[in-house]
Design a protein around this motif. Structure first.
Motif, PDB file in Angstrom:
ATOM      1  N   TYR A 295       0.684  -1.179   0.095  1.00  0.00           N
ATOM      2  CA  TYR A 295       0.033   0.100  -0.078  1.00  0.00           C
ATOM      3  C   TYR A 295       0.991   1.314  -0.067  1.00  0.00           C
ATOM      4  N   THR A 300      -0.435  -2.023  -7.534  1.00  0.00           N
ATOM      5  CA  THR A 300      -1.693  -1.981  -8.528  1.00  0.00           C
ATOM      6  C   THR A 300      -2.624  -3.267  -7.985  1.00  0.00           C
ATOM      7  N   ARG A 314     -13.143  -5.473  -3.532  1.00  0.00           N
ATOM      8  CA  ARG A 314     -12.922  -3.832  -4.004  1.00  0.00           C
ATOM      9  C   ARG A 314     -11.597  -3.574  -3.405  1.00  0.00           C
ATOM     10  N   PRO A 315     -11.007  -2.231  -3.830  1.00  0.00           N
ATOM     11  CA  PRO A 315      -9.607  -2.055  -3.525  1.00  0.00           C
ATOM     12  C   PRO A 315      -9.841  -1.460  -2.251  1.00  0.00           C
ATOM     13  N   GLY A 327      -6.682   2.279  -2.287  1.00  0.00           N
ATOM     14  CA  GLY A 327      -6.509   1.008  -2.118  1.00  0.00           C
ATOM     15  C   GLY A 327      -6.095   0.030  -3.146  1.00  0.00           C
ATOM     16  N   ILE A 328      -5.903  -1.183  -2.934  1.00  0.00           N
ATOM     17  CA  ILE A 328      -5.396  -2.140  -3.718  1.00  0.00           C
ATOM     18  C   ILE A 328      -6.551  -3.353  -3.910  1.00  0.00           C
ATOM     19  N   PRO A 329      -6.957  -3.775  -5.118  1.00  0.00           N
ATOM     20  CA  PRO A 329      -7.991  -4.894  -5.187  1.00  0.00           C
ATOM     21  C   PRO A 329      -7.322  -6.119  -4.922  1.00  0.00           C
ATOM     22  N   LYS A 404      -1.578   3.124 -10.078  1.00  0.00           N
ATOM     23  CA  LYS A 404      -1.684   4.428  -9.388  1.00  0.00           C
ATOM     24  C   LYS A 404      -0.422   5.208  -9.584  1.00  0.00           C
TER      25      LYS A 404
END
Length: 404
Positions: A295, A300, A314-315, A327-329, A404
């Motif tokens: 994080y 990604t 979800r992220p 956030g990270i999926p 990101k």
């Protein structure tokens, strides 16, 4: 920078080994060189059917991802294993499932295959790899970039079985090769197999930096030490990850390991709900530290197996809270063929509210298309699980995102 040297060494070994092993189809005219690290690819006069393993586009790479794959072979060596745990059991996917997912992955013409652990059940003996996993997935071996799972390290003493843990011996022996006595090579495509490094490594596909980690900390090899902050093996691996991420200059990052930090099939433990870090056990709790590092470095995607299902979460931030901006999926792809679990909750009412979509009625592989600054995913199951019919194949999940 010592850990960066380890990563570079892994890449250097792999480049050499894969170039030696690259196959050129009779349909191809000229040279086709596999380059999993994303370096230049020479490919001339290619036709549409010249894979394996020429890379066709500088604009995108294909990564197939799945874990929890091969049933234990029903042979004399496994005579003491209950029939319900071996290939041929009506409650398992069996050989037909692992052949189906292997073909699905092959048809993707991947540039690499991320294996998310538990490649071979029940304890990952080398002979089991050779008699089961190899039969279905052996054709993709030179593209496979594995992570180990608990079934490659831990003993299995459930459901009437009693098999000693292999501590990665069969896993490394299969993926890294071995000497005539069966002793695994200390280096190979599964990473180093030494007292100081149990198979964590990184590699690159174009703009993507990809990291394979070993979460099997409750094993003899890790001296049953799941601390990420002491001088134990998991602490060393976590420091390696920190150094590897700091040295990375690519804009997109994927990390994968076996046990998910956040769960889709575990309703809760006595103290940890499915949406909290570590719902899957000691390993998932320990990898909370990895989430924090990933994080911090704007990773990604995170990929996991262990739970015999497909789920997209979800992220999230490291606390398991929805974080659409940063956030990270997390993708759980444990539908490789061995068996299927039961989801915790149902669509629209999952026990973990971060589960966007999930299925546990069929086996399948996820296809990731990795572009310079974005990605897309496509998951379609390929074979119904035991007790399910063809309606389970109507499920699909696809979409896209950006780095990101």
């Amino acid at each position: 920078m010592g850990c960066l040297t380890c990563a570079d060494h892994s890449r250097s070994w792999k480049d050499t080994h894969m170039r030696r092993a690259t196959k050129v189809s009779s349909a191809a005219v000229g040279l086709a060189v596999l380059a999993v690290t994303g370096t230049a690819v020479a490919a001339a006069n290619q036709s549409d059917n010249d894979w394996p393993y020429a890379h066709h586009s500088a604009a995108s790479y294909t990564l197939a991802a799945v874990g929890d794959i091969a049933c234990e072979p029903d042979d004399d060596e496994n005579a003491a294993t209950p029939a319900s745990l071996k290939c041929g059991s009506p409650t398992l996917g069996g050989m037909s499932a692992e052949f189906a997912t292997a073909k699905q992955a092959t048809d993707m013409h991947p540039d690499a295959v991320a294996l998310l652990g538990d490649e071979q059940y029940q304890v990952g003996k080398l002979t089991d790899f050779e008699k089961s996993f190899e039969q279905a997935w052996g054709g993709l071996k030179m593209l496979e970039r594995p992570a180990p799972g608990n079934h490659e390290y831990y003993p299995y003493t459930k459901k009437g079985d009693d098999e000693k843990g292999q501590n990665g011996a069969g896993y490394f022996g299969y993926f890294n090769g071995h000497d005539q006595a069966g002793t695994p090579n200390t280096q190979g495509q599964a990473g180093d197999d030494t007292a100081d490094n149990q198979g964590w490594y990184s590699y690159d596909l174009g703009n993507w930096h990809i990291i394979s980690l070993n979460a099997e900390c409750d094993s003899d090899a890790f001296t049953h030490d799941c601390s990420t902050t002491d001088n134990g093996l998991l602490g060393q691996e976590t420091q390696w990850l920190s150094n590897d991420l700091a040295a990375n200059n690519r804009p997109c990052t994927i990390a994968y390991w076996h046990q998910a930090t956040f769960s889709a099939t575990t309703a809760s433990t006595a103290t940890v709900p499915a949406s909290a870090p570590g719902a899957g056990g000691a390993e998932g709790a320990a990898t909370d530290a990895w989430w924090k590092l990933l994080y911090q470095h704007h990773a990604t995607l995170i990929l996991n197996g262990h739970e015999h299902a497909y789920a997209r979460l979800r992220p999230m931030n490291p606390a398991g809270q929805s974080d659409p901006a940063h956030g990270i999926p997390e993708f759980i792809v444990g539908s490789g063929g061995e068996a299927l679990d039961t989801l915790a909750g149902s669509p629209g009412d999952y026990d973990n509210p971060n589960v966007v979509t999930a299925q546990a009625g069929a086996f399948g592989v996820m296809k990731l298309t990795l572009k310079p600054h974005s990605y897309s995913w496509d998951y379609k199951p390929v074979l119904p699980g035991p007790g399910f019919d063809s309606t389970a194949l109507k499920y699909s999940d696809s979409g896209s995102g950006t780095c990101k």
